[in-house]
Design a protein around this motif. Structure first.
Motif, short mmCIF file in Angstrom:
data_model
loop_
_atom_site.label_atom_id
_atom_site.label_comp_id
_atom_site.label_asym_id
_atom_site.label_seq_id
_atom_site.Cartn_x
_atom_site.Cartn_y
_atom_site.Cartn_z
N TYR A 195 0.80 -1.22 0.00
CA TYR A 195 0.00 0.00 0.00
C TYR A 195 0.84 1.28 0.00
O TYR A 195 0.45 2.27 -0.62
CB TYR A 195 -0.94 0.01 1.21
N ILE A 196 1.96 1.29 0.71
CA ILE A 196 2.73 2.51 0.94
C ILE A 196 3.99 2.51 0.08
O ILE A 196 4.82 1.61 0.19
CB ILE A 196 3.12 2.64 2.43
N LEU A 197 4.14 3.54 -0.76
CA LEU A 197 5.32 3.70 -1.61
C LEU A 197 5.95 5.08 -1.36
O LEU A 197 5.53 6.06 -1.96
CB LEU A 197 4.96 3.60 -3.10
N PRO A 198 6.95 5.19 -0.48
CA PRO A 198 7.68 6.46 -0.39
C PRO A 198 8.38 6.72 -1.74
O PRO A 198 8.78 5.78 -2.43
CB PRO A 198 8.69 6.20 0.72
N TYR A 199 8.53 8.00 -2.10
CA TYR A 199 9.14 8.31 -3.39
C TYR A 199 9.91 9.62 -3.34
O TYR A 199 9.72 10.45 -2.46
CB TYR A 199 8.07 8.39 -4.49
N ALA A 200 10.80 9.80 -4.32
CA ALA A 200 11.49 11.06 -4.57
C ALA A 200 11.24 11.41 -6.03
O ALA A 200 11.26 10.53 -6.90
CB ALA A 200 12.98 10.93 -4.30
N GLU A 201 10.99 12.70 -6.30
CA GLU A 201 10.60 13.10 -7.67
C GLU A 201 11.23 14.43 -8.06
O GLU A 201 11.39 15.33 -7.23
CB GLU A 201 9.07 13.20 -7.73
N PHE A 202 11.56 14.54 -9.35
CA PHE A 202 12.04 15.77 -9.93
C PHE A 202 11.14 16.14 -11.11
O PHE A 202 10.81 15.29 -11.93
CB PHE A 202 13.48 15.62 -10.44
N SER A 203 10.72 17.42 -11.18
CA SER A 203 9.89 17.90 -12.29
C SER A 203 10.43 19.22 -12.81
O SER A 203 10.97 20.02 -12.04
CB SER A 203 8.43 18.11 -11.84
N TYR A 204 10.25 19.43 -14.12
CA TYR A 204 10.63 20.70 -14.74
C TYR A 204 9.39 21.30 -15.40
O TYR A 204 8.73 20.64 -16.21
CB TYR A 204 11.73 20.51 -15.77
N PHE A 205 9.07 22.54 -15.03
CA PHE A 205 7.93 23.26 -15.57
C PHE A 205 8.47 24.43 -16.40
O PHE A 205 8.95 25.42 -15.83
CB PHE A 205 7.04 23.80 -14.45
N PRO A 206 8.43 24.37 -17.74
CA PRO A 206 9.00 25.45 -18.55
C PRO A 206 8.34 26.81 -18.36
O PRO A 206 8.99 27.83 -18.50
CB PRO A 206 8.81 24.95 -19.99
N GLY A 207 7.06 26.86 -18.04
CA GLY A 207 6.42 28.16 -17.88
C GLY A 207 5.24 28.10 -16.93
O GLY A 207 4.28 27.39 -17.18
N ILE A 208 5.33 28.84 -15.86
CA ILE A 208 4.23 28.96 -14.90
C ILE A 208 3.84 30.43 -14.85
O ILE A 208 4.69 31.31 -14.72
CB ILE A 208 4.63 28.47 -13.50
N GLY A 209 2.55 30.70 -14.96
CA GLY A 209 2.08 32.08 -14.97
C GLY A 209 2.26 32.78 -13.63
O GLY A 209 2.02 32.19 -12.58
N ARG A 210 2.73 34.03 -13.69
CA ARG A 210 2.87 34.85 -12.48
C ARG A 210 2.35 36.25 -12.76
O ARG A 210 2.26 36.67 -13.92
CB ARG A 210 4.33 34.93 -12.05
N LYS A 211 2.04 36.98 -11.70
CA LYS A 211 1.61 38.37 -11.81
C LYS A 211 2.36 39.21 -10.79
O LYS A 211 2.65 38.74 -9.69
CB LYS A 211 0.10 38.50 -11.58
N ILE A 212 2.67 40.45 -11.19
CA ILE A 212 3.35 41.36 -10.28
C ILE A 212 2.71 42.75 -10.42
O ILE A 212 2.36 43.16 -11.53
CB ILE A 212 4.87 41.41 -10.59
N SER A 213 2.52 43.43 -9.30
CA SER A 213 1.97 44.78 -9.32
C SER A 213 3.11 45.78 -9.21
O SER A 213 3.96 45.67 -8.31
CB SER A 213 0.99 44.95 -8.15
#
Length: 199
Positions: free
Chosen positions: A61-79
């Motif tokens: 039932y239990i699977l500990p894990y380690a993960e790496f992800s790359y997100f080329p573009g995440i939307g952000r806003k700045i005032s």
């Protein structure tokens, strides 16, 4: 006597073959390595992403894990307050992120059925590199720098694993990320991948 020995050997071979066919694909004590591709959704639109992970089956039932992800573009806003304008303006832009985290997959096996639903929860760090942006607001050219940051984040979601056999499988997963620090926008991802079970 020879006929009896031959019959016993055939029965033994048949039983061994039957056990091999019915052996559980959801095992404890096994390692998995895999990769995935998919799409993330920030503020503005879906963008592709990818990565890989390693898991260890503490039990069925239990699977500990380690993960790496790359997100080329995440939307952000700045005032920003801009000289010559009476009110602050909100500038939308995109920035790549890298994610490294650890967590746990909680499998919910249904007897010997090869499709296994699971829930997932993780904690880790999200890194945003420094970037310089040139934008135009009401005909005014503006340059601003988005500083680098490394902030804690939690993620949670669920998915389905399909065990093709005891060695190979594929999975689909949906997950939401909630970062802290400079980058606070919640974003999500949907991914499809494969895994190889090692013993």
């Amino acid at each position: 006597m020879k006929k009896m020995l031959r019959a016993l050997c055939l029965v033994a071979l048949g039983t061994a073959g039957l056990q091999a066919q019915t052996a559980s694909v959801v095992r404890s004590g096994s390692y998995e390595v895999g990769g995935f591709v998919g799409a993330s959704y920030g503020i503005d639109e879906f963008r592709w992403m990818g990565g890989g992970n390693v898991t260890y089956a503490a039990n069925k039932y239990i699977l500990p894990y380690a993960e790496f992800s790359y997100f080329p573009g995440i939307g952000r806003k700045i005032s920003r307050t801009i000289p010559g304008l009476t009110a602050p303006v909100v500038i939308a832009y995109n920035i790549p992120l890298t994610d490294f985290h650890g967590g746990v997959h909680i499998r919910m096996p249904i007897r010997e059925f090869p499709i296994v639903p699971y829930g997932v929860f993780g904690v880790g760090m999200i890194h945003a590199p420094e970037r310089t942006f040139n934008v135009t607001v009401e005909q005014l050219p503006i340059q601003f720098v988005s500083g680098s940051s490394t902030d804690a984040a939690i993620n949670f979601g669920g998915g389905l694993r399909y065990y093709i056999n005891q060695r190979f499988g594929i999975r689909a997963e949906a997950k939401a990320y909630k970062p802290t620090g400079q980058f606070k926008d919640t974003f999500g991802k949907v991914e499809f991948g494969f895994f190889i079970q090692l013993r």
